[in-house]
Design a protein around this motif. Structure first.
Motif, PDB file in Angstrom:
ATOM      1  N   HIS A 194      20.734  45.777  61.083  1.00 37.90           N
ATOM      2  CA  HIS A 194      19.494  46.489  61.347  1.00 37.90           C
ATOM      3  C   HIS A 194      19.439  47.127  62.724  1.00 37.90           C
ATOM      4  N   ILE A 195      20.122  46.535  63.709  1.00 39.78           N
ATOM      5  CA  ILE A 195      20.013  47.014  65.088  1.00 39.78           C
ATOM      6  C   ILE A 195      21.373  47.406  65.666  1.00 39.78           C
ATOM      7  N   ILE A 196      22.330  46.481  65.613  1.00 39.44           N
ATOM      8  CA  ILE A 196      23.545  46.657  66.401  1.00 39.44           C
ATOM      9  C   ILE A 196      24.467  47.721  65.823  1.00 39.44           C
ATOM     10  N   ARG A 197      24.707  47.730  64.523  1.00 35.25           N
ATOM     11  CA  ARG A 197      25.614  48.734  63.957  1.00 35.25           C
ATOM     12  C   ARG A 197      25.103  50.164  64.184  1.00 35.25           C
ATOM     13  N   PRO A 198      23.834  50.455  63.897  1.00 38.37           N
ATOM     14  CA  PRO A 198      23.355  51.807  64.215  1.00 38.37           C
ATOM     15  C   PRO A 198      23.442  52.127  65.711  1.00 38.37           C
ATOM     16  N   LEU A 199      23.173  51.103  66.558  1.00 42.37           N
ATOM     17  CA  LEU A 199      23.265  51.333  67.992  1.00 42.37           C
ATOM     18  C   LEU A 199      24.694  51.634  68.412  1.00 42.37           C
ATOM     19  N   LEU A 200      25.673  50.888  67.889  1.00 46.58           N
ATOM     20  CA  LEU A 200      27.071  51.116  68.246  1.00 46.58           C
ATOM     21  C   LEU A 200      27.496  52.541  67.899  1.00 46.58           C
ATOM     22  N   GLN A 201      27.030  53.058  66.770  1.00 47.81           N
ATOM     23  CA  GLN A 201      27.351  54.438  66.417  1.00 47.81           C
ATOM     24  C   GLN A 201      26.759  55.410  67.437  1.00 47.81           C
ATOM     25  N   PHE A 202      25.527  55.126  67.864  1.00 50.23           N
ATOM     26  CA  PHE A 202      24.898  55.955  68.890  1.00 50.23           C
ATOM     27  C   PHE A 202      25.684  55.886  70.198  1.00 50.23           C
ATOM     28  N   LEU A 203      26.091  54.684  70.599  1.00 48.33           N
ATOM     29  CA  LEU A 203      26.840  54.520  71.850  1.00 48.33           C
ATOM     30  C   LEU A 203      28.162  55.272  71.806  1.00 48.33           C
ATOM     31  N   GLU A 204      28.819  55.223  70.661  1.00 51.33           N
ATOM     32  CA  GLU A 204      30.089  55.948  70.530  1.00 51.33           C
ATOM     33  C   GLU A 204      29.863  57.451  70.570  1.00 51.33           C
ATOM     34  N   ASP A 205      28.819  57.912  69.928  1.00 50.31           N
ATOM     35  CA  ASP A 205      28.531  59.351  69.895  1.00 50.31           C
ATOM     36  C   ASP A 205      28.163  59.888  71.273  1.00 50.31           C
ATOM     37  N   THR A 206      27.533  59.055  72.093  1.00 53.39           N
ATOM     38  CA  THR A 206      27.057  59.513  73.401  1.00 53.39           C
ATOM     39  C   THR A 206      27.915  59.008  74.563  1.00 53.39           C
ATOM     40  N   ASN A 207      29.052  58.366  74.239  1.00 57.74           N
ATOM     41  CA  ASN A 207      29.958  57.845  75.271  1.00 57.74           C
ATOM     42  C   ASN A 207      29.232  56.873  76.208  1.00 57.74           C
ATOM     43  N   SER A 208      28.437  55.981  75.623  1.00 56.80           N
ATOM     44  CA  SER A 208      27.690  54.985  76.395  1.00 56.80           C
ATOM     45  C   SER A 208      28.322  53.606  76.235  1.00 56.80           C
ATOM     46  N   SER A 209      27.774  52.630  76.926  1.00 54.74           N
ATOM     47  CA  SER A 209      28.362  51.290  76.980  1.00 54.74           C
ATOM     48  C   SER A 209      27.504  50.272  76.246  1.00 54.74           C
ATOM     49  N   PHE A 210      28.163  49.206  75.784  1.00 57.28           N
ATOM     50  CA  PHE A 210      27.474  48.049  75.194  1.00 57.28           C
ATOM     51  C   PHE A 210      27.140  47.089  76.329  1.00 57.28           C
ATOM     52  N   LEU A 211      25.860  46.767  76.477  1.00 55.13           N
ATOM     53  CA  LEU A 211      25.391  45.940  77.587  1.00 55.13           C
ATOM     54  C   LEU A 211      25.072  44.533  77.093  1.00 55.13           C
ATOM     55  N   VAL A 212      25.577  43.511  77.802  1.00 58.01           N
ATOM     56  CA  VAL A 212      25.388  42.150  77.331  1.00 58.01           C
ATOM     57  C   VAL A 212      25.226  41.193  78.509  1.00 58.01           C
ATOM     58  N   ASN A 213      24.217  40.316  78.416  1.00 58.47           N
ATOM     59  CA  ASN A 213      24.061  39.198  79.352  1.00 58.47           C
ATOM     60  C   ASN A 213      24.985  38.078  78.898  1.00 58.47           C
ATOM     61  N   LEU A 214      25.877  37.642  79.762  1.00 64.06           N
ATOM     62  CA  LEU A 214      26.942  36.728  79.342  1.00 64.06           C
ATOM     63  C   LEU A 214      27.033  35.569  80.331  1.00 64.06           C
ATOM     64  N   TYR A 215      26.627  34.382  79.883  1.00 63.60           N
ATOM     65  CA  TYR A 215      26.564  33.207  80.738  1.00 63.60           C
ATOM     66  C   TYR A 215      27.482  32.096  80.232  1.00 63.60           C
ATOM     67  N   PRO A 216      28.673  31.927  80.821  1.00 62.98           N
ATOM     68  CA  PRO A 216      29.487  30.753  80.494  1.00 62.98           C
ATOM     69  C   PRO A 216      28.738  29.445  80.740  1.00 62.98           C
ATOM     70  N   TYR A 217      27.849  29.430  81.719  1.00 60.91           N
ATOM     71  CA  TYR A 217      27.049  28.233  81.996  1.00 60.91           C
ATOM     72  C   TYR A 217      26.299  27.772  80.745  1.00 60.91           C
ATOM     73  N   THR A 218      25.686  28.717  80.030  1.00 63.23           N
ATOM     74  CA  THR A 218      24.899  28.366  78.849  1.00 63.23           C
ATOM     75  C   THR A 218      25.776  27.829  77.734  1.00 63.23           C
ATOM     76  N   VAL A 219      26.900  28.491  77.474  1.00 63.26           N
ATOM     77  CA  VAL A 219      27.808  28.051  76.405  1.00 63.26           C
ATOM     78  C   VAL A 219      28.422  26.704  76.756  1.00 63.26           C
ATOM     79  N   TYR A 220      28.759  26.503  78.018  1.00 67.17           N
ATOM     80  CA  TYR A 220      29.296  25.215  78.482  1.00 67.17           C
ATOM     81  C   TYR A 220      28.315  24.078  78.215  1.00 67.17           C
ATOM     82  N   LYS A 221      27.023  24.324  78.478  1.00 70.93           N
ATOM     83  CA  LYS A 221      26.030  23.276  78.277  1.00 70.93           C
ATOM     84  C   LYS A 221      25.774  22.996  76.806  1.00 70.93           C
ATOM     85  N   LEU A 222      26.060  23.986  75.949  1.00 72.47           N
ATOM     86  CA  LEU A 222      25.824  23.808  74.515  1.00 72.47           C
ATOM     87  C   LEU A 222      26.996  23.137  73.800  1.00 72.47           C
TER      88      LEU A 222
END
Length: 398
Positions: A194-222
């Motif tokens: 519903h969100i990511i696949r259509p967005l990825l197509q938009f990002l590819e069409d406009t030469n934009s980047s995929f933005l992600v908050n990435l915390y090893p701290y959170t995964v480590y605690k889980l």
């Protein structure tokens, strides 16, 4: 006396050759380093004014800043600093941008047009972790986020600005199904279709980047099976994990998480889109208390010691230019969360953050003994000065 002069001359020639070799090797290493390291900055009352912050960062050769909930004053403060800016639009504006193009126009009139290109805005993120809004019921991101992004993109185009890319920011733990093994990473349903696949197509069409908050701290605690050394970039006999599908060996959790995103994008048919890590860090303390993956008899998970280890390891790893097993060039940018400790909690759904993630005290002194600057230029300047001094000495000896 002549023998002494001959010995000194030969010694200086040897040192000169070694300096040239080191300068060439450092330049070669630098050419493979593609990741810009920056900071997340949230302008807040009680903190130094934006002008002071901008001058501080420019003096220390920081190359990129992500401004959360930017004010016009904060954007203006970075004029003529040559610092790349990523502006993050607040979540509450997303449905307005989606419904009404004029709302996006007005925001750009206030926050971008008066200062661009003197303030070097390069990316606009429309919202931060908008997938979390689906559970809160504030708005439906599946119907709001892409129209909002498109309206911002169209507004920029109408203003004649084509060098600012537009995207949105996701939280790793809210959109990626698997961390282990990374090659099995996929985006979670229903956000995937519903969100990511259509967005990825938009990002590819406009030469934009995929933005992600990435915390090893959170995964480590889980995940209790993850050692703290693996999360902190520490070398050791057991600080690695193998992807049982590809056979690739990983030596830190950060790379595993990045490659899980790469694999998820590949499953969606868009594996070549650049990745920007919009937030990553480790707390020096946490108001929420303990819990999680606590190592017995060790320092608390959220501690000054572990935060410094993580940030030193992260900066060293990104500067090495090694990338990840599935993304040789690595991430294009990485923003350390964050510049100062938060004054109030933002509470925007990002990954388990407390109030003590900052790297600066309010008096603008560093918490950690880490050089965050783009220090290659300083080192090159020192080497060239040494080369010139030795060359001058050789001339005087003739």
């Amino acid at each position: 006396m002549a023998n002494v002069r001959c010995f000194v001359r030969h010694f200086l020639v040897f040192v000169l050759a070694q300096l040239f070799q080191f300068h060439d090797s450092s330049a070669a290493a630098r050419s493979t380093t593609t990741t810009a390291i920056g900071f997340t900055y949230t302008p807040s009352p009680g903190l130094p004014p934006p002008e002071q912050v901008a001058n501080y960062l420019m003096a220390r050769d920081v190359s990129a800043v992500r401004i959360v909930d930017p004010t016009p004053a904060a954007v203006r403060a970075f004029s003529y600093t040559n610092i790349s800016l990523l502006l993050s639009v607040p979540n509450y504006l997303v449905p307005y941008f989606a419904r009404n193009r004029s709302s996006a126009d007005l925001w750009l009139y206030d926050h971008v047009l008066p200062f661009y290109p003197r303030s070097r805005v390069t990316i606009i993120s429309v919202g931060d972790d908008v997938v979390a809004s689906a559970s809160s019921g504030v708005f439906d991101p599946s119907t709001a986020i892409l129209p909002a992004i498109r309206n911002v993109q169209l507004a920029l185009s109408d203003f004649g600005i084509r060098s600012i890319s537009v995207s949105t920011t996701f939280s790793f733990t809210n959109v990626v199904t698997e961390t282990f093994p990374p090659s099995s990473g996929e985006f979670q349903a229903p956000a995937d279709s519903h969100i990511i696949r259509p967005l990825l197509q938009f990002l590819e069409d406009t030469n934009s980047s995929f933005l992600v908050n990435l915390y090893p701290y959170t995964v480590y605690k889980l995940h209790s099976e993850i050692t703290v050394g693996f999360a902190l970039f520490r070398e050791g006999a057991f600080s690695y994990r193998d992807d049982v599908i590809t056979g690739v060996r990983y030596y830190n959790l950060f790379d595993m998480m990045v490659d899980a995103v790469v694999a998820a994008m590949a499953v969606s048919g868009h594996e070549s889109i650049p990745i920007v890590v919009t937030e990553t860090g480790w707390p020096s303390s946490e108001s929420g208390g303990g819990g999680g993956n606590q190592q017995s008899g060790a320092v608390a998970d959220a501690s000054h010691l572990y935060a410094e280890m993580y940030l030193k390891g992260l900066v060293s790893h990104l500067r090495s230019g090694m990338g990840t097993p599935l993304r040789q060039e690595g991430v294009s940018q990485a923003y350390i969360y964050q510049l100062f400790d938060e004054m109030p909690e933002r509470g925007n759904g990002s990954s388990g953050r407390g109030q003590h993630w900052g790297v600066l005290y309010p008096n603008m002194t560093l918490k950690y003994d880490i050089d965050f600057s783009a220090s290659w230029r300083i080192k090159d300047h020192q080497i060239l000065c040494e080369i010139f001094t030795i060359f001058l000495a050789l001339l005087l000896l003739h």
